[in-house]
Design an enzyme around this catalytic site. Structure first.
Site, PDB file in Angstrom:
ATOM      1  N   SER A  99      17.397  12.065  76.452  1.00  0.00           N
ATOM      2  CA  SER A  99      17.788  10.999  77.615  1.00  0.00           C
ATOM      3  C   SER A  99      17.936  11.918  78.860  1.00  0.00           C
ATOM      4  O   SER A  99      18.477  12.666  78.648  1.00  0.00           O
ATOM      5  CB  SER A  99      18.869  10.245  77.227  1.00  0.00           C
ATOM      6  OG  SER A  99      19.394   9.393  78.346  1.00  0.00           O
ATOM      7  N   TYR A 101      27.825   9.711  75.242  1.00  0.00           N
ATOM      8  CA  TYR A 101      26.322   9.483  75.002  1.00  0.00           C
ATOM      9  C   TYR A 101      25.763  10.751  75.840  1.00  0.00           C
ATOM     10  O   TYR A 101      24.842  11.360  75.132  1.00  0.00           O
ATOM     11  CB  TYR A 101      25.874   8.188  75.559  1.00  0.00           C
ATOM     12  CG  TYR A 101      24.330   7.937  75.468  1.00  0.00           C
ATOM     13  CD1 TYR A 101      23.834   7.849  74.096  1.00  0.00           C
ATOM     14  CD2 TYR A 101      23.439   8.222  76.425  1.00  0.00           C
ATOM     15  CE1 TYR A 101      22.353   7.551  74.041  1.00  0.00           C
ATOM     16  CE2 TYR A 101      22.354   8.085  76.481  1.00  0.00           C
ATOM     17  CZ  TYR A 101      21.499   7.770  75.273  1.00  0.00           C
ATOM     18  OH  TYR A 101      20.068   7.672  75.083  1.00  0.00           O
TER      19      TYR A 101
END
Length: 114
Positions: A45, A58
């Site tokens: 990501s 995250y």
């Protein structure tokens, strides 16, 4: 974020890819040829590359995945290529109401149609 959140994200984003790669390593090496090497692609990501408002657990887990990807690329080459793809904000039903995130991407990314 709770410790459980950290553990869950680390399990999904780091431990699971490691386990899958470990299990597939022998088969990938056996199927690799100099003309056509085997390949592993991890899904990371943009949050793991540049801190910009994402969930800290995250983002940290994706940063760990990125580092693991680089280490595996060094360790498994030349028989197996290891890379990661790091998409930014993806338009899905889950993200359609993330107005703050959409604004952040519009102001800090070259992408304008998110």
């Amino acid at each position: 974020a709770t410790s459980e959140t950290w553990r869950n994200l680390y399990e999904v984003n780091v431990i699971a890819p490691w386990t899958l790669i470990s299990e597939a390593e022998l088969a990938l090496k056996e199927s690799s040829t100099p003309e056509l090497t085997s390949s592993i692609i991890n899904i990371s990501s943009h949050a793991g590359i540049r801190p910009k408002g994402a969930s800290i657990p995250y983002a940290a887990s994706k940063a760990a995945l990125n580092h693991m990807t680089q280490l595996l690329a060094l360790t498994l080459s030349p028989e197996i290529r290891v890379n990661a793809i790091a998409p930014g904000l993806v338009g899905t039903p889950m993200t359609e109401n993330w107005t703050g995130a959409h604004e952040l991407w519009k102001t800090r990314s070259h992408l304008s149609d998110i």
